[in-house]
Enzyme design. Structure first.
Site, PDB file in Angstrom:
ATOM      1  CG  HIS A 181      -0.616   0.370   2.483  1.00 20.73           C
ATOM      2  ND1 HIS A 181      -0.353  -0.549   3.480  1.00 20.73           N
ATOM      3  CD2 HIS A 181      -0.410   1.579   3.048  1.00 20.73           C
ATOM      4  CE1 HIS A 181      -0.015   0.075   4.592  1.00 20.73           C
ATOM      5  NE2 HIS A 181      -0.040   1.372   4.360  1.00 20.73           N
ATOM      6  CG  ASP A 211       0.339  -3.996   2.793  1.00 25.41           C
ATOM      7  OD1 ASP A 211       0.890  -3.508   1.785  1.00 25.41           O
ATOM      8  OD2 ASP A 211      -0.459  -3.359   3.510  1.00 25.41           O
ATOM      9  CB  SER A 239       2.610   1.769   6.541  1.00 27.51           C
ATOM     10  OG  SER A 239       1.353   1.400   7.006  1.00 27.51           O
TER      11      SER A 239
HETATM   12  N1  ARG Z   1      -4.886   0.629   7.742  1.00 33.22           N
HETATM   13  C1  ARG Z   1      -3.569   0.690   7.129  1.00 33.22           C
HETATM   14  C2  ARG Z   1      -3.043   2.121   7.216  1.00 33.22           C
HETATM   15  O1  ARG Z   1      -3.549   2.890   7.972  1.00 33.22           O
HETATM   16  C3  ARG Z   1      -3.580   0.174   5.735  1.00 33.22           C
HETATM   17  C4  ARG Z   1      -4.252   1.039   4.714  1.00 33.22           C
HETATM   18  C5  ARG Z   1      -4.182   0.533   3.311  1.00 33.22           C
HETATM   19  N2  ARG Z   1      -5.124  -0.555   3.073  1.00 33.22           N
HETATM   20  C6  ARG Z   1      -6.446  -0.408   2.729  1.00 33.22           C
HETATM   21  N3  ARG Z   1      -7.186  -1.483   2.598  1.00 33.22           N
HETATM   22  N4  ARG Z   1      -7.014   0.768   2.529  1.00 33.22           N
HETATM   23  O2  ARG Z   1      -2.480   2.749   6.373  1.00 33.22           O
HETATM   24  N1  GLU Z   2      -1.323   1.483   7.723  1.00 35.70           N
HETATM   25  C1  GLU Z   2      -0.693   2.530   8.475  1.00 35.70           C
HETATM   26  C2  GLU Z   2       0.313   3.324   7.637  1.00 35.70           C
HETATM   27  O1  GLU Z   2       0.145   3.438   6.458  1.00 35.70           O
HETATM   28  C3  GLU Z   2      -0.081   1.949   9.689  1.00 35.70           C
HETATM   29  C4  GLU Z   2      -1.155   1.468  10.544  1.00 35.70           C
HETATM   30  C5  GLU Z   2      -1.332   2.311  11.776  1.00 35.70           C
HETATM   31  O2  GLU Z   2      -1.880   3.407  11.730  1.00 35.70           O
HETATM   32  O3  GLU Z   2      -0.855   1.782  12.790  1.00 35.70           O
HETATM   33  O4  GLU Z   2       1.231   3.909   8.149  1.00 35.70           O
END
Ligand code: ARG
Ligand code: GLU
Length: 685
Positions: free
Chosen positions: A84, A206, A621
């Site tokens: 991502h 990922d 991330s």
């Molecule tokens: N929750 C993770 C973050 O905050 C992953 C986001 C990307 N994935 C998604 N399905 N939108 O960035």
């Molecule tokens: N998915 C988040 C990022 O892109 C990390 C997840 C979180 O917020 O802990 O940095």
């Protein structure tokens, strides 16, 4: 007296000591934590993590593309991060003939690696506490310039730590020749999509792989055919040994934004005012988009990234508000503040502090809320920024040539569907009117709605009569008179006002933030037992914890590891988020796991993701997840839904970060990508 003790007993139990797993620590000051880390299983020394004098683990960690973390995994500049995090780069390089998002991409030799224009990675050269130097009268700008020269660096800044009680200098070098080496198909890299986002059990592969190039002297350089792979001072050894429950883990990365020390007023605002408004408005937008997506494949693709973006924070805020409510953070903070006030009462420098902060919140909140509401409602209308572009550039006296109009259309009407925007705009304007205090609504808008009867009818009028969405190029006469451009222009004053409140969090608005410097100082004098760590601010940090599951609900324990069996259980060609590549189905069917097999319940499977108790946030991330020897065992990419309040209060019993197991990464590179040569480069035999 008894009452005071009682209050402290209540409050101090909760906030008094940072638990072993809580905190995002400054790497150059990790000495203060090393004893505890070693007790938990860390085998290295503080100067292995950060050193000014020799290569250390910090030389293997980079900020990737501005908002993520990445890490070197070979002596030849091979770099790994999340899928991502690489998503927009992979998308940029894709076309209908070469759809790397769908099919994945694997360079089979260095000449096949694909340069990504605009992608940068940033390496921290040095950090230094300059609090004393600044107090002694040295000029910040001079310190920055000198440091850049001395370290041959293109970027340096001085960042406030503990709301400015400490000032730390950061010196960086930016690499601009970064090339795509490998990415799994989205059906692996984004497996589970928004459905599984922020959720455990998780099965997302990922990751994506890049290579950093430098000039012949190993110095950062613009893209050139003549560049050669960068040789980092340090890279992570990749461990194939895997993780066990209870193992030490450390996260080394660039967390973005936490607010652990804010007062009850701020938490109340987030949990009870801001989040509910933002969630409600985004629910409306997401419902409209999803419905359109379910009816048409092209629309699903066109709005995939937009939907993911809107949904990511939307889902996080829900978990956050729920978590803060469950923890009773507001009440706990109120008790804590009562106890603090009792202590501060006879200290002139602190006695009125909480009152001043309370007054500042009262003053700022309506403005901050108006800005947030504007952002979620008016800016939720996709046409708005395009219409405002006509207004603002024309007002500044620019000539909006056909070329410029074409460029703006491309920027603002990317993958645009007028029907979706129309449906959303009707609802957004009506929510804006219903929720915004009357005095903030521009007078011409009030008049227009009165003329048309309802906000919805006025939006219908705009969509029926605008030309900016359908005609190109437009003469000045036409766009000046366009109803959407006029509508956008009515908000010019509101936008200027909003800019004064455009800070990361409510508590960072200067009228409030200025009190936090004293408050932090006072807390540290008062609450001697509490282990203070600085809030995240996109600078390099260390978090440590252990591999561990958690009790998700009464009687429902979530174990720390998921496997290929879980992917197969979710696999469904009918559901976009769960439709895996046939090659993965075949491998499963033949139980053809080779060296990647692990035993599970008396059968064999392949490890996929694991949980740990590291304190992480957005920006983490792509961060390396390291074992006690400092070897790479995973890549961080998410938190569980029940952890999302950890940006404000960390609860060690349920807060867990989610990582993709490096063994799954290697399995996918090797068996799905057929790029086994990369494993050799990583030193895996
Ligand atoms: N929750 C993770 C973050 O905050 C992953 C986001 C990307 N994935 C998604 N399905 N939108 O960035
Ligand atoms: N998915 C988040 C990022 O892109 C990390 C997840 C979180 O917020 O802990 O940095």
């Amino acid at each position: 007296m008894i009452k005071r003790l009682f209050l402290c007993a209540l409050a101090c139990i909760t906030f008094a000591t940072a638990t072993a797993d809580e905190g995002m620590w400054l790497p150059n000051n990790i000495k203060s934590r090393i004893k505890e880390m070693r007790k938990m299983g860390f085998k290295l020394k503080a100067d292995d993590i950060y050193s000014d004098d020799k290569a250390s683990l910090k030389d293997a960690v980079v900020q990737f593309g501005g908002g993520c973390t990445g890490e070197f995994i070979s002596p030849d500049g091979l770099l790994i991060t999340n899928h991502h995090c690489g998503y927009s780069s992979i998308q940029k390089l894709s076309s209908v003939e070469h759809d790397y998002l769908t099919d994945g991409f694997w360079a089979m030799s260095r000449s096949e690696e694909l340069p990504v224009p605009g992608l940068t990675v940033t390496l921290l050269v040095k950090m230094e506490d300059v609090t004393a130097r600044i107090a002694a009268g040295e000029n910040e700008a001079t310190i920055i310039e000198e440091a850049k020269k001395k370290h041959n660096a293109d970027k340096a800044s001085i960042e406030p730590i503990y709301y400015g009680n400490q000032k730390v200098l950061y010196v960086y070098r930016t690499f601009r020749d970064v090339r795509l080496v490998g990415a799994p198909p989205s059906s692996i890299g984004k497996f589970g999509g928004d459905t599984d986002n922020w959720v455990w059990p998780r099965h997302t592969g990922d990751f994506s792989i890049f290579r950093v190039y430098a000039d012949a002297d190993n110095e950062p350089a613009e893209y050139s055919e003549n560049n050669v792979p960068y040789h980092p001072a340090r890279h992570f050894k990749v461990s194939t040994k895997g993780v066990e429950e209870g193992d030490f883990t450390m996260i080394y990365g660039f967390p973005g934004n936490t607010q652990e020390y804010v007062t009850a007023d701020a938490v109340e605002y987030v949990a009870e005012v801001s989040n509910p408004m933002k969630i409600a408005l985004r629910t409306i937008r997401l419902d409209i988009i999803s419905e359109a997506q379910s009816k048409d494949v092209a629309t699903r693709i066109a709005y995939a990234a937009k939907h993911a973006n809107i949904a990511n924070a939307w889902k996080k805020w829900q978990g956050e508000s729920l978590g803060l409510g469950k923890l009773g953070t507001v009440e706990k903070k109120k008790e804590y503040e009562k106890a603090f006030a009792a202590w501060a009462a006879d200290k002139p420098q602190y006695a009125n502090l909480l009152d001043s902060m309370h007054a500042a919140y009262k003053e700022v909140i309506p403005h901050y809320f108006a800005r947030e509401l504007f952002n979620e409602s008016i800016l939720g209308m996709e046409f708005f920024n395009f219409a405002y572009w006509f207004h603002i550039y024309d007002a500044a006296g620019h000539k909006l040539t056909a070329d410029k109009q074409a460029e703006a259309r491309k920027t603002y009407l990317n993958d645009y569907r007028k029907e979706i925007d129309h449906a959303i705009s009707r609802r957004m304007l009506s929510e804006y009117i219903a929720r915004m205090p009357k005095e903030n609504v521009p007078a011409p808008l009030v008049a227009a709605i009165k003329e048309h009867g309802t906000p919805e009818a006025f939006v219908d009028y705009m969509f029926a009569n605008t030309r900016i969405l359908t005609e190109y190029p437009l003469t000045r006469e036409k766009y000046i008179a366009d109803p959407m451009v006029q509508f956008a222009g009515w908000f010019a004053d509101a936008l200027a006002h909003n800019r004064k409140y455009a800070y990361r969090n409510l508590s960072n608005v200067p009228a409030i933030e200025k009190w936090y410097r004293t408050y932090m100082q006072a807390l540290r004098e008062w609450d001697k037992e509490r282990a203070f760590y600085p809030d995240a601010n996109f600078t390099l940090r260390v978090a440590y914890g252990t591999v561990t599951g958690y009790e998700n609900a009464d009687g429902e324990y979530h174990t720390h590891l998921t496997t290929l069996d879980g992917i197969i259980a979710k696999d469904n060609p009918e559901i976009y988020d769960y439709d895996i590549p046939q090659s993965l189905r075949d491998i499963y069917k033949n139980k053809d796991y080779g060296r990647w097999a692990i035993g599970k319940n008396g059968k064999q499977s392949v490890p996929v993701c694991f949980l740990a108790s590291n304190h992480t946030t957005g920006g983490n991330s792509g961060s390396p997840v390291l074992n006690g020897k400092g070897e790479l065992v995973g890549i961080n990419f998410d938190r569980t839904w029940r952890s999302t309040m950890s940006d404000i209060e960390f609860d060690p019993t349920i807060c867990r970060n989610i990582s993709v197991d490096i063994r799954y990464v290697l399995f996918v590179v090797d068996r799905i990508g057929g790029a086994g040569y990369l494993l050799e480069e990583m030193g895996i035999k």
